[in-house]
Design a protein around this motif. Structure first.
Motif, PDB file in Angstrom:
ATOM      1  N   ARG A   1       8.013  -3.149  12.165  1.00  0.00           N
ATOM      2  CA  ARG A   1       6.629  -4.039  11.814  1.00  0.00           C
ATOM      3  C   ARG A   1       6.434  -4.071  10.473  1.00  0.00           C
ATOM      4  O   ARG A   1       6.775  -3.113   9.646  1.00  0.00           O
ATOM      5  CB  ARG A   1       5.300  -2.837  12.302  1.00  0.00           C
TER       6      ARG A   1
ATOM      7  N   VAL B   1       4.116  -4.821   7.123  1.00  0.00           N
ATOM      8  CA  VAL B   1       2.684  -4.931   6.593  1.00  0.00           C
ATOM      9  C   VAL B   1       2.817  -5.162   4.897  1.00  0.00           C
ATOM     10  O   VAL B   1       3.612  -4.703   4.281  1.00  0.00           O
ATOM     11  CB  VAL B   1       2.210  -3.599   6.914  1.00  0.00           C
ATOM     12  N   GLN B   2       2.109  -6.243   4.587  1.00  0.00           N
ATOM     13  CA  GLN B   2       1.809  -6.342   3.072  1.00  0.00           C
ATOM     14  C   GLN B   2       1.098  -5.451   2.525  1.00  0.00           C
ATOM     15  O   GLN B   2       0.003  -4.937   2.925  1.00  0.00           O
ATOM     16  CB  GLN B   2       1.198  -7.722   2.892  1.00  0.00           C
TER      17      GLN B   2
ATOM     18  N   TYR C   1       6.053  -5.865   0.629  1.00  0.00           N
ATOM     19  CA  TYR C   1       6.045  -5.656   2.205  1.00  0.00           C
ATOM     20  C   TYR C   1       6.733  -4.276   2.387  1.00  0.00           C
ATOM     21  O   TYR C   1       7.708  -3.832   1.981  1.00  0.00           O
ATOM     22  CB  TYR C   1       6.617  -6.707   3.063  1.00  0.00           C
TER      23      TYR C   1
ATOM     24  N   TRP D   1       6.809   4.523  13.722  1.00  0.00           N
ATOM     25  CA  TRP D   1       5.205   4.351  13.501  1.00  0.00           C
ATOM     26  C   TRP D   1       4.549   5.358  14.161  1.00  0.00           C
ATOM     27  O   TRP D   1       3.325   5.556  13.716  1.00  0.00           O
ATOM     28  CB  TRP D   1       4.792   3.098  14.337  1.00  0.00           C
TER      29      TRP D   1
ATOM     30  N   ARG E   1      -0.944   1.572   0.153  1.00  0.00           N
ATOM     31  CA  ARG E   1      -1.776   0.493   0.040  1.00  0.00           C
ATOM     32  C   ARG E   1      -3.098   0.715  -0.829  1.00  0.00           C
ATOM     33  O   ARG E   1      -3.683  -0.170  -1.245  1.00  0.00           O
ATOM     34  CB  ARG E   1      -2.164  -0.079   1.607  1.00  0.00           C
TER      35      ARG E   1
END
Length: 334
Positions: free
Chosen positions: A185, A187-188, A294, A302, A315
């Motif tokens: 997956r 994710v930015q 990313y 995960w 993030r």
């Protein structure tokens, strides 16, 4: 996924007692019940991608790890691992077995912890990322996270490349540009700006370019063109047609220091270049680019609380530094 989530000594002693002589028997054509010890060994091999690394983590020999995997193959009636370019990778059957192994590991941890509220953000998280991201975003993010989770360890390998379709032994890959991956997956995490810079001494000696055509007459400090694996980074040679290379390297810290030393004009991440008052940004409206970072998190990672905690810390740090990443100069000199 990590067998490190299991209380270490108990885990090692249980796994270490496994041998081919005490594997359960099964009738012809019928899969056996998989052994919990075999599942825990698979969990560590899936994490590291290497038998030798898994053996070191579990306190076993390479032969014992291989024997456990072979026993699991026999019990499940198929192969749980295949050899890939970067190490051992889980098959579809192996992914099912690894999910079951996580349940075994969590149950053993809960048993060892008793009624205490155990910190689930533990063990080793392995990630790859670029040099600049590792130094200025990942490092402070991990440092802050470890204040709350001291049993967490993060291994960072720096490399500038595209995300892999299959790569064992890595939980998080932070890449430049939008990745195209079938497994995992994306994710930015952040966005950052690159610009053209020259040192004050260099500009005093060679003149300050006032246009793109002027800048194209200088020489460039940047990545080695023939070794550049990320298409999105091939920007300055398009924005500055005809510019010739002065000094090229696979390491962005070399770009910064070579530009400061006057080797040429550098096309640099603003969040790195703006830390140095001896660097001057040139033609900011004409020679610039914004690119995303990313994070690609692989399926078997995960479900690990430690991996999701590291991702959220990255993030959060990127959000805290957003102004700097996008070309603000509100940073202290290095």
């Amino acid at each position: 996924m990590s067998a490190h989530a299991v209380n270490g000594n108990a885990h090692r002693s249980r796994v270490g007692n496994v041998s081919s002589s005490n594997l359960p028997a099964a009738g012809p054509g019928r899969a056996r019940q998989p052994s919990p010890e075999h599942l825990l060994v698979l969990l560590e091999v899936a994490r590291s991608g290497r038998y030798t690394t898994a053996a070191q983590a579990l306190g076993l020999t390479h032969t014992t790890v291989a024997r456990n995997i072979a026993g699991l193959n026999r019990a499940l009636g198929g192969r749980v691992l295949v050899r890939g370019a970067d190490g051992w990778e889980l098959t579809a059957l192996g992914e099912r077995a690894a999910r079951a192994a996580e349940g075994v590991a969590e149950a053993m941890t809960a048993l060892a912890d008793g009624d205490s509220a155990a910190d689930r953000v533990t063990g080793v998280v392995r990630m790859t990322t670029t040099d600049g991201f590792a130094a200025y975003l990942a490092s402070p993010a991990v440092a802050a996270l470890r204040d709350d989770h001291p049993d967490l360890s993060v291994e960072i390998v720096t490399v500038t490349r595209r995300a892999a379709q299959h790569r064992s032994g890595v939980d998080i890959e932070v890449v430049v540009g939008t990745p195209q991956v079938n497994r995992g997956r994306a994710v930015q995490v952040a966005e950052y700006e690159l610009g053209l810079y020259g040192s004050r001494d260099y500009l005093a000696r060679h003149g300050t370019p006032s246009s793109v055509s002027d800048a194209s007459g200088h020489h460039l400090v940047y990545f080695v063109d023939s070794m550049l694996q990320v298409d999105d980074l091939d920007v300055p040679r398009r924005l500055l047609p005809g510019i010739r290379d002065a000094l090229t390297s696979t390491n962005v810290f070399v770009h910064v220091e070579a530009t400061r030393a006057g080797a040429g004009l550098g096309f640099l991440p603003c969040f790195m270049a703006d830390r140095h008052p001896d660097l001057v940004r040139l033609l900011p409206e004409d020679v610039r680019d914004r690119l995303p970072y990313y994070a690609v998190v692989h399926p078997e990672s995960w479900r690990r609380p430690a991996v999701t905690a590291v991702l959220e810390a990255l993030r959060a740090e990127a959000a805290r530094q957003r102004h700097v990443l996008l070309g603000g100069r509100s940073v202290s000199p290095a």
